[in-house]
Structure formats: structure tokens, C-alpha cells
Design a protein around this motif. Structure first.
Motif, PDB file in Angstrom:
ATOM      1  N   GLY A  49       1.734 -15.768  -4.244  1.00  0.00           N
ATOM      2  CA  GLY A  49       1.754 -15.589  -2.709  1.00  0.00           C
ATOM      3  C   GLY A  49       1.092 -14.215  -2.401  1.00  0.00           C
ATOM      4  O   GLY A  49       1.432 -13.682  -1.324  1.00  0.00           O
ATOM      5  N   MET A  50       0.080 -13.840  -3.170  1.00  0.00           N
ATOM      6  CA  MET A  50      -1.045 -12.570  -2.853  1.00  0.00           C
ATOM      7  C   MET A  50      -1.690 -12.701  -1.815  1.00  0.00           C
ATOM      8  O   MET A  50      -2.302 -13.925  -1.632  1.00  0.00           O
ATOM      9  N   LEU A  51      -1.847 -11.904  -0.780  1.00  0.00           N
ATOM     10  CA  LEU A  51      -2.911 -11.957   0.299  1.00  0.00           C
ATOM     11  C   LEU A  51      -3.676 -10.718   0.088  1.00  0.00           C
ATOM     12  O   LEU A  51      -3.603  -9.688   0.772  1.00  0.00           O
ATOM     13  N   SER A  52      -4.549 -10.781  -0.953  1.00  0.00           N
ATOM     14  CA  SER A  52      -5.367  -9.623  -1.418  1.00  0.00           C
ATOM     15  C   SER A  52      -6.622  -9.839  -1.468  1.00  0.00           C
ATOM     16  O   SER A  52      -7.508  -9.953  -2.780  1.00  0.00           O
ATOM     17  N   PRO A  53      -7.540 -10.135  -0.607  1.00  0.00           N
ATOM     18  CA  PRO A  53      -9.184 -10.552  -0.519  1.00  0.00           C
ATOM     19  C   PRO A  53      -9.724  -9.396  -1.042  1.00  0.00           C
ATOM     20  O   PRO A  53     -10.892  -9.596  -1.702  1.00  0.00           O
ATOM     21  N   PHE A 147      -5.831   1.716  -2.848  1.00  0.00           N
ATOM     22  CA  PHE A 147      -4.921   1.133  -2.322  1.00  0.00           C
ATOM     23  C   PHE A 147      -5.684   0.729  -0.886  1.00  0.00           C
ATOM     24  O   PHE A 147      -6.533   1.044  -0.270  1.00  0.00           O
ATOM     25  N   PHE A 148      -5.321  -0.916  -0.964  1.00  0.00           N
ATOM     26  CA  PHE A 148      -5.945  -1.674  -0.006  1.00  0.00           C
ATOM     27  C   PHE A 148      -4.726  -1.864   1.095  1.00  0.00           C
ATOM     28  O   PHE A 148      -3.741  -2.659   0.971  1.00  0.00           O
ATOM     29  N   SER A 149      -4.952  -1.300   2.080  1.00  0.00           N
ATOM     30  CA  SER A 149      -3.873  -1.353   3.423  1.00  0.00           C
ATOM     31  C   SER A 149      -3.749  -2.427   3.964  1.00  0.00           C
ATOM     32  O   SER A 149      -2.533  -2.854   4.815  1.00  0.00           O
ATOM     33  N   ASP A 150      -4.715  -3.063   4.081  1.00  0.00           N
ATOM     34  CA  ASP A 150      -4.932  -4.636   4.748  1.00  0.00           C
ATOM     35  C   ASP A 150      -4.276  -6.018   3.984  1.00  0.00           C
ATOM     36  O   ASP A 150      -4.034  -6.700   4.356  1.00  0.00           O
ATOM     37  N   ASP A 151      -4.119  -5.427   2.886  1.00  0.00           N
ATOM     38  CA  ASP A 151      -3.577  -6.690   2.017  1.00  0.00           C
ATOM     39  C   ASP A 151      -2.169  -6.805   1.736  1.00  0.00           C
ATOM     40  O   ASP A 151      -1.389  -5.794   2.150  1.00  0.00           O
ATOM     41  N   GLY A 152      -1.523  -8.009   1.412  1.00  0.00           N
ATOM     42  CA  GLY A 152      -0.201  -7.882   1.270  1.00  0.00           C
ATOM     43  C   GLY A 152       0.347  -9.276   0.333  1.00  0.00           C
ATOM     44  O   GLY A 152      -0.277  -9.693  -0.593  1.00  0.00           O
ATOM     45  N   GLN A 153       1.306  -9.654   0.971  1.00  0.00           N
ATOM     46  CA  GLN A 153       1.723 -11.027   0.329  1.00  0.00           C
ATOM     47  C   GLN A 153       2.825 -11.957   1.271  1.00  0.00           C
ATOM     48  O   GLN A 153       3.232 -11.396   2.375  1.00  0.00           O
ATOM     49  N   VAL A 154       3.026 -13.313   0.950  1.00  0.00           N
ATOM     50  CA  VAL A 154       4.000 -14.178   1.715  1.00  0.00           C
ATOM     51  C   VAL A 154       4.643 -14.763   0.320  1.00  0.00           C
ATOM     52  O   VAL A 154       4.522 -15.003  -0.789  1.00  0.00           O
ATOM     53  N   GLU A 155       6.158 -15.227   0.975  1.00  0.00           N
ATOM     54  CA  GLU A 155       6.834 -15.866  -0.250  1.00  0.00           C
ATOM     55  C   GLU A 155       6.443 -17.259  -0.137  1.00  0.00           C
ATOM     56  O   GLU A 155       6.754 -18.136   0.903  1.00  0.00           O
ATOM     57  N   ASN A 156       5.476 -17.750  -0.814  1.00  0.00           N
ATOM     58  CA  ASN A 156       4.813 -18.922  -0.968  1.00  0.00           C
ATOM     59  C   ASN A 156       5.874 -20.076  -0.985  1.00  0.00           C
ATOM     60  O   ASN A 156       5.411 -21.215  -0.264  1.00  0.00           O
ATOM     61  N   GLY A 339      -5.488 -20.377  -2.808  1.00  0.00           N
ATOM     62  CA  GLY A 339      -4.826 -21.181  -1.987  1.00  0.00           C
ATOM     63  C   GLY A 339      -3.994 -21.014  -0.994  1.00  0.00           C
ATOM     64  O   GLY A 339      -4.133 -21.352   0.276  1.00  0.00           O
ATOM     65  N   ILE A 340      -3.071 -20.112  -1.188  1.00  0.00           N
ATOM     66  CA  ILE A 340      -1.969 -19.720  -0.499  1.00  0.00           C
ATOM     67  C   ILE A 340      -2.950 -18.681   0.812  1.00  0.00           C
ATOM     68  O   ILE A 340      -2.511 -19.037   2.018  1.00  0.00           O
ATOM     69  N   LEU A 341      -3.710 -17.906   0.308  1.00  0.00           N
ATOM     70  CA  LEU A 341      -4.389 -16.985   1.373  1.00  0.00           C
ATOM     71  C   LEU A 341      -5.231 -18.049   2.224  1.00  0.00           C
ATOM     72  O   LEU A 341      -5.395 -17.634   3.531  1.00  0.00           O
ATOM     73  N   LEU A 342      -5.942 -18.713   1.855  1.00  0.00           N
ATOM     74  CA  LEU A 342      -7.195 -19.875   2.569  1.00  0.00           C
ATOM     75  C   LEU A 342      -6.370 -20.833   3.079  1.00  0.00           C
ATOM     76  O   LEU A 342      -7.451 -21.383   4.092  1.00  0.00           O
ATOM     77  N   ALA A 343      -5.235 -21.176   3.231  1.00  0.00           N
ATOM     78  CA  ALA A 343      -4.824 -22.436   3.455  1.00  0.00           C
ATOM     79  C   ALA A 343      -4.854 -22.226   5.045  1.00  0.00           C
ATOM     80  O   ALA A 343      -5.367 -23.377   5.759  1.00  0.00           O
TER      81      ALA A 343
END
Length: 372
Positions: A49-53, A147-156, A339-343
Motif C-alpha cells: 500500500g505504499m504511495l511513494s513515487p 524525506f519525501f513529504s508528499d509520499d505516504g501509504q494506504v491500507e490496501n 498497482g495500488i498507487l496507479l489504480a
């Protein structure tokens, strides 16, 4: 008699479910999703569930820009989905650390820092002391970090549950344990044949079956460009409370903390076909990753271990768009580890193409026609 749908989506992972939602929003009334097993139980379930481009990007190219745009629309996507379903998918935008544990790794970080800073992106270089102040359980041997402050995560896993609930609320038909074994195109419709002897007739078919997409036979030919499975093994610990605030990434692997105290560690990258086995070698690799990031994790027992198959195309890029020789047959696959990020963005641009014939630079960049 075949069951008729305006749109038939083959594959019920996060890509297929997000597409169904986007198409419903565009006004399609009769949408059917068919999955060979149960919904969201393949790569979508296995992901972290990482959102880390920014964390792995070494250059500014079309794929990086695609990932950045996907990350920017995520807050509104999860907000709307929570309003629609009442499910909190634990979206967390507190940022991601990329850590170095030696001078050589630190130099690589500096190169990434320089080009991303020059590109106007949010990135910060941190010394070891500052990292440990923000994340006290990080290893004392950490050298430096970004440290990338715009990145994060979601519980996939919760995200998949929310998208399934949306589908039920909107009367989107979901057919599980049914495999599409072949497609036949004729004029303006597509006939999909199932392994149980049944069939679906649709005006539009979207192939979103992840690593299994290339197995589909269309008009007697394997039309989808080669997509192969890449196994990723993962483990999880359960701590009494949340020990880390941020996603922590290194050259070898990553750590993803959940609000519940659960700590995910991933992931291996293995070209072993459709084998989803969890191996002792893979588990040992992940334990080593966890101990490098935080030696204190060695006191915890593994609470869960699993593996998933990430779909990867020959050139490592997504495949999104209409198949060159199959009118009204679209594909959305090969998102590999993103996949989680780009869906949500994949669903948005492909739904706009199907509903309004809207073009996108990404549909051109990632079209299946590039393999012809």
C-alpha cells in the motif's frame, strides 16, 4: 443465452474495481466484473500500500510523471470513496524516508536529492541524528536519508473492501470463481466464454487480470503483450502499538507501519513463474531487511507471511489502452509494483477514453500498440 453488459471487466483486483467505479461515475449502468477466484485476493491483497513515487525515481520521465499525478489525486479519491462507503482506508500522507547505511548508499541518495530538488519536488536531506529524532526505533547505524513529504501509504486490503462495497451499493455485478477462457469479437460486441460453459456479451471488455492477462485468447490468438508474474514475498510483525510513523525504505527493502501496530516488511523480487510459495530463503531475506532498518524488530515474532504475483511487462511499464487489432477490447495491466498507487488514475483516464473518447498522453505512452 449470454449475459449482456455494457462493460465487462475481466479481473477483480484493485485495477478492475477502480475501473468499475470510474465507469459508473461516467454513467454506465450495466457493468460486470468477473474474477477467476475471489475479488482482490491476488496482487492487490499482497501489496504493502505504499504511495511513494519519488523514493525509487532516478529520472524525470513519463512514467515518473504518471506516478506523481496518481499520488496527487489520491487524497480526493480516498475521501470520496469514504463518503460513498463509510470505510476508512487509513490513508496516511505523513511522508516516506529513504535511508542509507553506508557512504556509498549516501552518495546515491545525494544524486537523487539533487535532481529532484532541481525539478522543484519536495525532498529533504537528513543526517542520522535528525532521522533518529523523528523515528527513534531506526537503527543507530543509519548513515543519512531523504524525506519525501508528499509520499505516504494506504491500507490496501481495506481499500479493496471499500471498492467492493461501492460496487455492491451501485449494483455492479460481481462474479467470482469464474474464469474467462476466450474472447470473440464481432462487429460492435465482444463475446466472453467462461470455463463453466457460460458466456457474457459486452459492448466493451477491459482486461485487468494482472499477471494472468496475457493468458487470455482473443479470436484464437494471444493478443495481449507478454506480461509475466514477479513474485514478492512479505512478512508482518504485530507490535503492541504503532512504533513507526512513516514508511521507511532502503536499497534492499522497506517497512510499512499500520495504525494497529502491524509492521509490514517487503519485498522479494523473484522471476519464478506463477509460483506463490513462501520460502525460507525469502523469509530470511526479509528478516535481514527488518533488522537492518530496526534491530529492535528482532524481538518480535512473525505474525503473517505471504507472497503475491506482481504483473510486469517486457519494458517494465504499464499497458493501458485499446488493443490494436481488437475493437472495443481494452487492457489495463502491468502496473508491477505500483498497482495500488496507479489504480485511481488508470481508472480515470481509461474510463474517460471509453465514455468520451478522451485522449491522454499516458494512453499514448503506455498503449499496447507499442509492442506491435
Amino acid at each position: 443465452m449470454p449475459v449482456f453488459s455494457e462493460v465487462l471487466i475481466v479481473g477483480g483486483g484493485i485495477i478492475g474495481l477502480a475501473l468499475a467505479r470510474a465507469l459508473k461515475i461516467k454513467g454506465f449502468k450495466k457493468i460486470t466484473i468477473v474474477d477467476k477466484s475471489n475479488f482482490g485476493q491476488e496482487a492487490s491483497y499482497a501489496a504493502a500500500g505504499m504511495l511513494s513515487p519519488q523514493v525509487e525515481a532516478d529520472r524525470d520521465d513519463s512514467f515518473f510523471r504518471f506516478c506523481l499525478q496518481a499520488n496527487r489525486i489520491y487524497p480526493s479519491f480516498v475521501k470520496e470513496l469514504e463518503e460513498e462507503t463509510g470505510i476508512d482506508v487509513e490513508f496516511n500522507a505523513q511522508g516516506t524516508f529513504l535511508l542509507a547505511f553506508c557512504e556509498e548508499e549516501s552518495l546515491k541518495l545525494m544524486n537523487r536529492y539533487k535532481w529532484q530538488k532541481e525539478a522543484g519536488l519536495n525532498v529533504e536531506y537528513l543526517e542520522a541524528g535528525e532521522i533518529r529524532r523523528l523515528e527513534p526505533f531506526v537503527s543507530p547505524s543509519v548513515f543519512s536519508g531523504l524525506f519525501f513529504s508528499d509520499d505516504g501509504q494506504v491500507e490496501n486490503r481495506k481499500l479493496v473492501v471499500a471498492l467492493q462495497k461501492y460496487a455492491r451499493l451501485k449494483q455492479i455485478e460481481m462474479v467470482k470463481d469464474t474464469q474467462i477462457v476466450g474472447l470473440e469479437t464481432e462487429n460492435e460486441t465482444v463475446l466472453a466464454i467462461t470455463d463453466k460453459g457460460g458466456s457474457f456479451l459486452a459492448e466493451v471488455v477491459i482486461l485487468a487480470a494482472g499477471a494472468f492477462t496475457s493468458q487470455l485468447i482473443i479470436d484464437g490468438i494471444q493478443q495481449v503483450p507478454s506480461v509475466k508474474p514477479i513474485r514478492g514475498q512479505m512478512i508482518a510483525f504485530q507490535a503492541p502499538k504503532q512504533a513507526f510513523k512513516h514508511v521507511i525504505y532502503t536499497e534492499r527493502g522497506y517497512l510499512v507501519p499500520r495504525k494497529s501496530g502491524r509492521i509490514l516488511v517487503g519485498a522479494t523480487i523473484e522471476d519464478v513463474g506463477f509460483d506463490k510459495s513462501v520460502t525460507e530463503r525469502g523469509i530470511q531475506f526479509l528478516l535481514n531487511v527488518s533488522r537492518q532498518i530496526s534491530p529492535s524488530l528482532s524481538s518480535l515474532k512473525i505474525a503473517e507471511k505471504w507472497a503475491g504475483l506482481r504483473p510486469m511487462a517486457e519494458d517494465g511499464l504499464p499497458i493501458i489502452g485499446e488493443l490494436p487489432y481488437c475493437k472495443n477490447v481494452f487492457v489495463a495491466t502491468a502496473h508491477y509494483r505500483n498497482g495500488i498507487l496507479l489504480a485511481p488514475l488508470t481508472a480515470e483516464i481509461l474510463a474517460a477514453r471509453i465514455a468520451e473518447n478522451a485522449e491522454s498522453v499516458y494512453l499514448k505512452e503506455f498503449s499496447p500498440a507499442r509492442f506491435v
